[in-house]
Design a protein around this motif. Sequence first.
Motif, PDB file in Angstrom:
ATOM      1  N   GLY A  26     -26.962 -62.719 103.583  1.00  0.00           N
ATOM      2  CA  GLY A  26     -25.816 -62.933 104.450  1.00  0.00           C
ATOM      3  C   GLY A  26     -25.862 -64.194 105.300  1.00  0.00           C
ATOM      4  N   THR A  27     -26.935 -64.970 105.207  1.00  0.00           N
ATOM      5  CA  THR A  27     -27.070 -66.204 105.977  1.00  0.00           C
ATOM      6  C   THR A  27     -26.883 -67.405 105.061  1.00  0.00           C
ATOM      7  OG1 THR A  27     -28.632 -65.175 107.511  1.00  0.00           O
ATOM      8  CG2 THR A  27     -28.636 -67.588 107.414  1.00  0.00           C
ATOM      9  N   ARG A  28     -26.004 -68.315 105.463  1.00  0.00           N
ATOM     10  CA  ARG A  28     -25.822 -69.564 104.708  1.00  0.00           C
ATOM     11  C   ARG A  28     -27.028 -70.452 104.997  1.00  0.00           C
ATOM     12  NH1 ARG A  28     -23.153 -71.216 100.288  1.00  0.00           N
ATOM     13  NH2 ARG A  28     -22.073 -73.184 100.551  1.00  0.00           N
ATOM     14  N   VAL A  29     -27.739 -70.860 103.940  1.00  0.00           N
ATOM     15  CA  VAL A  29     -28.931 -71.685 104.090  1.00  0.00           C
ATOM     16  C   VAL A  29     -28.746 -72.996 103.346  1.00  0.00           C
ATOM     17  CG1 VAL A  29     -30.502 -69.716 104.393  1.00  0.00           C
ATOM     18  CG2 VAL A  29     -30.109 -70.654 102.092  1.00  0.00           C
ATOM     19  N   ARG A  30     -29.545 -73.966 103.755  1.00  0.00           N
ATOM     20  CA  ARG A  30     -29.563 -75.260 103.079  1.00  0.00           C
ATOM     21  C   ARG A  30     -31.007 -75.553 102.698  1.00  0.00           C
ATOM     22  NH1 ARG A  30     -26.365 -80.735 104.736  1.00  0.00           N
ATOM     23  NH2 ARG A  30     -27.415 -82.153 103.300  1.00  0.00           N
ATOM     24  N   THR A  31     -31.189 -75.979 101.466  1.00  0.00           N
ATOM     25  CA  THR A  31     -32.523 -76.269 100.947  1.00  0.00           C
ATOM     26  C   THR A  31     -32.622 -77.730 100.570  1.00  0.00           C
ATOM     27  OG1 THR A  31     -32.806 -74.023 100.096  1.00  0.00           O
ATOM     28  CG2 THR A  31     -34.207 -75.722  99.130  1.00  0.00           C
ATOM     29  N   PHE A  32     -33.718 -78.347 100.978  1.00  0.00           N
ATOM     30  CA  PHE A  32     -34.106 -79.680 100.523  1.00  0.00           C
ATOM     31  C   PHE A  32     -35.215 -79.466  99.505  1.00  0.00           C
ATOM     32  CE2 PHE A  32     -37.238 -83.027 100.513  1.00  0.00           C
ATOM     33  CZ  PHE A  32     -36.477 -84.163 100.320  1.00  0.00           C
ATOM     34  N   GLY A  33     -35.047 -80.029  98.323  1.00  0.00           N
ATOM     35  CA  GLY A  33     -36.076 -79.926  97.296  1.00  0.00           C
ATOM     36  C   GLY A  33     -36.543 -81.297  96.860  1.00  0.00           C
ATOM     37  N   ARG A  34     -37.848 -81.463  96.775  1.00  0.00           N
ATOM     38  CA  ARG A  34     -38.429 -82.687  96.218  1.00  0.00           C
ATOM     39  C   ARG A  34     -39.343 -82.282  95.082  1.00  0.00           C
ATOM     40  NH1 ARG A  34     -40.492 -87.199  99.924  1.00  0.00           N
ATOM     41  NH2 ARG A  34     -38.272 -87.692  99.711  1.00  0.00           N
ATOM     42  N   GLY A  35     -39.022 -82.786  93.896  1.00  0.00           N
ATOM     43  CA  GLY A  35     -39.870 -82.553  92.731  1.00  0.00           C
ATOM     44  C   GLY A  35     -40.568 -83.848  92.384  1.00  0.00           C
ATOM     45  N   PHE A  36     -41.846 -83.758  92.033  1.00  0.00           N
ATOM     46  CA  PHE A  36     -42.564 -84.969  91.634  1.00  0.00           C
ATOM     47  C   PHE A  36     -43.491 -84.670  90.472  1.00  0.00           C
ATOM     48  CE2 PHE A  36     -45.084 -83.103  94.981  1.00  0.00           C
ATOM     49  CZ  PHE A  36     -46.413 -83.318  94.638  1.00  0.00           C
ATOM     50  N   LEU A  37     -43.694 -85.699  89.671  1.00  0.00           N
ATOM     51  CA  LEU A  37     -44.437 -85.573  88.426  1.00  0.00           C
ATOM     52  C   LEU A  37     -45.878 -86.015  88.606  1.00  0.00           C
ATOM     53  CD1 LEU A  37     -41.719 -87.097  86.085  1.00  0.00           C
ATOM     54  CD2 LEU A  37     -42.071 -84.693  86.695  1.00  0.00           C
ATOM     55  N   LEU A  38     -46.783 -85.290  87.957  1.00  0.00           N
ATOM     56  CA  LEU A  38     -48.199 -85.636  87.983  1.00  0.00           C
ATOM     57  C   LEU A  38     -48.647 -86.299  86.687  1.00  0.00           C
ATOM     58  CD1 LEU A  38     -49.628 -82.309  89.458  1.00  0.00           C
ATOM     59  CD2 LEU A  38     -49.166 -84.440  90.675  1.00  0.00           C
ATOM     60  N   GLY A  39     -47.857 -86.176  85.636  1.00  0.00           N
ATOM     61  CA  GLY A  39     -48.230 -86.661  84.313  1.00  0.00           C
ATOM     62  C   GLY A  39     -48.652 -85.481  83.443  1.00  0.00           C
ATOM     63  N   GLY A  40     -48.654 -85.701  82.151  1.00  0.00           N
ATOM     64  CA  GLY A  40     -49.049 -84.639  81.230  1.00  0.00           C
ATOM     65  C   GLY A  40     -48.150 -83.415  81.289  1.00  0.00           C
ATOM     66  N   GLY A  41     -46.876 -83.599  81.682  1.00  0.00           N
ATOM     67  CA  GLY A  41     -45.938 -82.482  81.770  1.00  0.00           C
ATOM     68  C   GLY A  41     -46.099 -81.624  83.012  1.00  0.00           C
ATOM     69  N   ARG A  42     -46.962 -82.028  83.921  1.00  0.00           N
ATOM     70  CA  ARG A  42     -47.207 -81.246  85.130  1.00  0.00           C
ATOM     71  C   ARG A  42     -46.448 -81.830  86.316  1.00  0.00           C
ATOM     72  NH1 ARG A  42     -52.430 -81.971  86.808  1.00  0.00           N
ATOM     73  NH2 ARG A  42     -52.256 -84.019  85.879  1.00  0.00           N
ATOM     74  N   GLY A  43     -46.094 -80.967  87.250  1.00  0.00           N
ATOM     75  CA  GLY A  43     -45.404 -81.438  88.438  1.00  0.00           C
ATOM     76  C   GLY A  43     -45.324 -80.375  89.507  1.00  0.00           C
ATOM     77  N   PHE A  44     -44.866 -80.796  90.671  1.00  0.00           N
ATOM     78  CA  PHE A  44     -44.678 -79.912  91.817  1.00  0.00           C
ATOM     79  C   PHE A  44     -43.241 -80.017  92.297  1.00  0.00           C
ATOM     80  CE2 PHE A  44     -49.279 -80.099  92.361  1.00  0.00           C
ATOM     81  CZ  PHE A  44     -49.573 -78.832  92.834  1.00  0.00           C
ATOM     82  N   SER A  45     -42.805 -78.956  92.944  1.00  0.00           N
ATOM     83  CA  SER A  45     -41.571 -78.985  93.705  1.00  0.00           C
ATOM     84  C   SER A  45     -41.878 -78.403  95.078  1.00  0.00           C
ATOM     85  CB  SER A  45     -40.496 -78.193  92.971  1.00  0.00           C
ATOM     86  OG  SER A  45     -39.809 -77.313  93.762  1.00  0.00           O
ATOM     87  N   LEU A  46     -41.407 -79.104  96.105  1.00  0.00           N
ATOM     88  CA  LEU A  46     -41.522 -78.650  97.487  1.00  0.00           C
ATOM     89  C   LEU A  46     -40.114 -78.359  97.974  1.00  0.00           C
ATOM     90  CD1 LEU A  46     -43.918 -81.449  98.790  1.00  0.00           C
ATOM     91  CD2 LEU A  46     -44.549 -79.220  97.835  1.00  0.00           C
ATOM     92  N   ARG A  47     -39.889 -77.152  98.491  1.00  0.00           N
ATOM     93  CA  ARG A  47     -38.551 -76.768  98.935  1.00  0.00           C
ATOM     94  C   ARG A  47     -38.608 -76.231 100.354  1.00  0.00           C
ATOM     95  NH1 ARG A  47     -36.043 -73.571  93.719  1.00  0.00           N
ATOM     96  NH2 ARG A  47     -36.736 -75.085  92.159  1.00  0.00           N
ATOM     97  N   TRP A  48     -37.829 -76.858 101.233  1.00  0.00           N
ATOM     98  CA  TRP A  48     -37.731 -76.423 102.621  1.00  0.00           C
ATOM     99  C   TRP A  48     -36.342 -75.847 102.827  1.00  0.00           C
ATOM    100  CZ3 TRP A  48     -39.747 -74.531 106.636  1.00  0.00           C
ATOM    101  CH2 TRP A  48     -39.220 -74.697 107.919  1.00  0.00           C
ATOM    102  N   THR A  49     -36.266 -74.570 103.179  1.00  0.00           N
ATOM    103  CA  THR A  49     -34.999 -73.865 103.367  1.00  0.00           C
ATOM    104  C   THR A  49     -34.862 -73.456 104.825  1.00  0.00           C
ATOM    105  OG1 THR A  49     -35.036 -73.049 101.093  1.00  0.00           O
ATOM    106  CG2 THR A  49     -33.640 -71.857 102.662  1.00  0.00           C
TER     107      THR A  49
END
Length: 132
Positions: free
Chosen positions: A82-105
């Motif tokens: 029931g709460t309207r939220v906003r998310t910032f997402g940053r995805g970054f690549l490590l190489g070899g098909g691997r990566g991270f995503s950081l999401r702040w909501t």
Amino acid sequence: MDTSRGADRGYRVTFGADGDPRTLAVTYGTRVGSDAVAVWRDDVEPRLERSEDGYERVGGIRATTYQGREAADMEWYATVDGTRVRTFGRGFLLGGGRGFSLRWTTPAADREEPASREALRTFLRTFRPAAD
């Protein structure tokens, strides 16, 4: 803290307090592709459209670099308990098909609050993937 594993997304750890819409989610993937913008556009966004109540992207997906790696940023609105939220997402690549995503909501109404902005800056400044 909540942890989960998905067959196609890797591992996710979510930090936050019960009943508080402010969360930090860290996702590690082992099959994320080789283009950070394409990952958000082709893999992540279609999932968000299906799974997030009231999903609405804010602006475009922006190519950037993060810690010297190819990265992309995306922001979106959704409704959580029931709460309207906003998310910032940053995805970054490590190489070899691997990566991270950081999401702040955060609640959408609190997005520009100094404490919220400082928390996001701190997360982005201090996160470090494990050394290979």
